[in-house]
Design an enzyme around this catalytic site. Sequence first.
Site, mmCIF file in Angstrom:
data_model
loop_
_atom_site.group_PDB
_atom_site.id
_atom_site.type_symbol
_atom_site.label_atom_id
_atom_site.label_comp_id
_atom_site.label_asym_id
_atom_site.label_seq_id
_atom_site.Cartn_x
_atom_site.Cartn_y
_atom_site.Cartn_z
ATOM 1 N N HIS A 106 0.848 -1.198 0.000
ATOM 2 C CA HIS A 106 0.000 0.000 0.000
ATOM 3 C C HIS A 106 0.880 1.243 0.000
ATOM 4 C CE1 HIS A 106 -3.193 -2.749 0.946
ATOM 5 N NE2 HIS A 106 -2.663 -3.065 2.097
ATOM 6 N N GLU A 124 -1.301 -0.275 8.169
ATOM 7 C CA GLU A 124 -2.245 -1.169 8.824
ATOM 8 C C GLU A 124 -1.571 -1.942 9.936
ATOM 9 O OE1 GLU A 124 -3.204 -2.983 5.046
ATOM 10 O OE2 GLU A 124 -2.406 -4.910 5.689
ATOM 11 N N HIS A 181 3.415 -7.261 1.715
ATOM 12 C CA HIS A 181 2.793 -8.155 2.683
ATOM 13 C C HIS A 181 1.731 -9.021 2.030
ATOM 14 C CE1 HIS A 181 0.175 -4.611 2.589
ATOM 15 N NE2 HIS A 181 -0.811 -5.422 2.895
ATOM 16 N N ARG A 201 -1.213 -4.759 -6.266
ATOM 17 C CA ARG A 201 -0.987 -6.199 -6.286
ATOM 18 C C ARG A 201 0.269 -6.507 -7.096
ATOM 19 N NH1 ARG A 201 -6.381 -7.467 -8.305
ATOM 20 N NH2 ARG A 201 -7.440 -7.054 -6.358
#
Length: 320
Positions: A106, A124, A181, A201
């Site tokens: 991200h 996150e 991740h 992605r």
Amino acid sequence: MNNNILFFAPVFKDLIWGGDKMAREYGYAIPSPTTGECWEISAHPHGDCTCIAGDYKGKKLSELWAEHPELFNTGAGNSGNTATTGEFPLLLKVIDAKDDLSVQVHPTDEYAKAHENGASGKTECWYVLDCEPGAELIAGHNAHSREEINRLIDEGRTCELIRTVKVNPGDCLFIKAGTVHSIKGGVMLLELQQNSDITYRIYDYDRIRDGKKRELHTEKAKETIALNGSECTAVSTPNTAGTHKIADCKYFTEYRINVDGTETFTAGDTFATFFVTEGTGSADGTPIKKGDSFLLKAGAGPLTLTGNMTLIAATPGSVS
Ligand code: ZN
């Protein structure tokens, strides 16, 4: 009905890698046997939760955020607030990975602002709810230079790039924006994140759904991956009675609260979110149980938690 805490209807996401564990573990009315995510507390346009009881029944969280700032108190002058946009700052979701998620990254706020129409980046934090013994997550990479990162991605050697981390239930992993991740199959976790839905992605195991592969975003990913990829580790969180801080960054502070009798939680001058990971009890007299999530209004005073249960709480901004 206690008006200091607000309950919301969750938003479920059917995903190629999802499962049905949330129905079995939490009794959720999942819409399909491939339910990958449950957005518990979200004001994001891709899943805006609706308040289900009390004075604000029927209101979307985004509407409450816009119309009732006093419920949140994250405006100017609140020392706890460092949100970079005028949106509800957090997103809390449960993720049930029956199969592996795509390997992804991200963006930071700076990158998202410049390349994604001013959107927020996405840092996150994962709290492992349930997993098989020996389960693994992917967090970080082994490369030593930008050239090595780009070469391994270009040559389709993502598996050589990524780092695996062994996890157990109760572990916490902080996934800073820019960290490669992935959640591996067999892991269910609670994800607290910035209010963002931007994912680049890198590798999707060549899976096909509805006749096609999901889109990859390798060029943006290469620009986004942080060079230092070996920092992220799984940290076990305390299981002793009391309130324990488990993560603290400029976007949010996260706590594990183990209740054995009575505990009080003070959110400072802002709001807080909660998810019950185990057990049953009450919050200011309202019954709560494993799988429930709720929001404590700003200025509601200390929340009294009674029973035998574990909760994960979060407040916006840093406390340090
Ligand atoms: Zn992610």
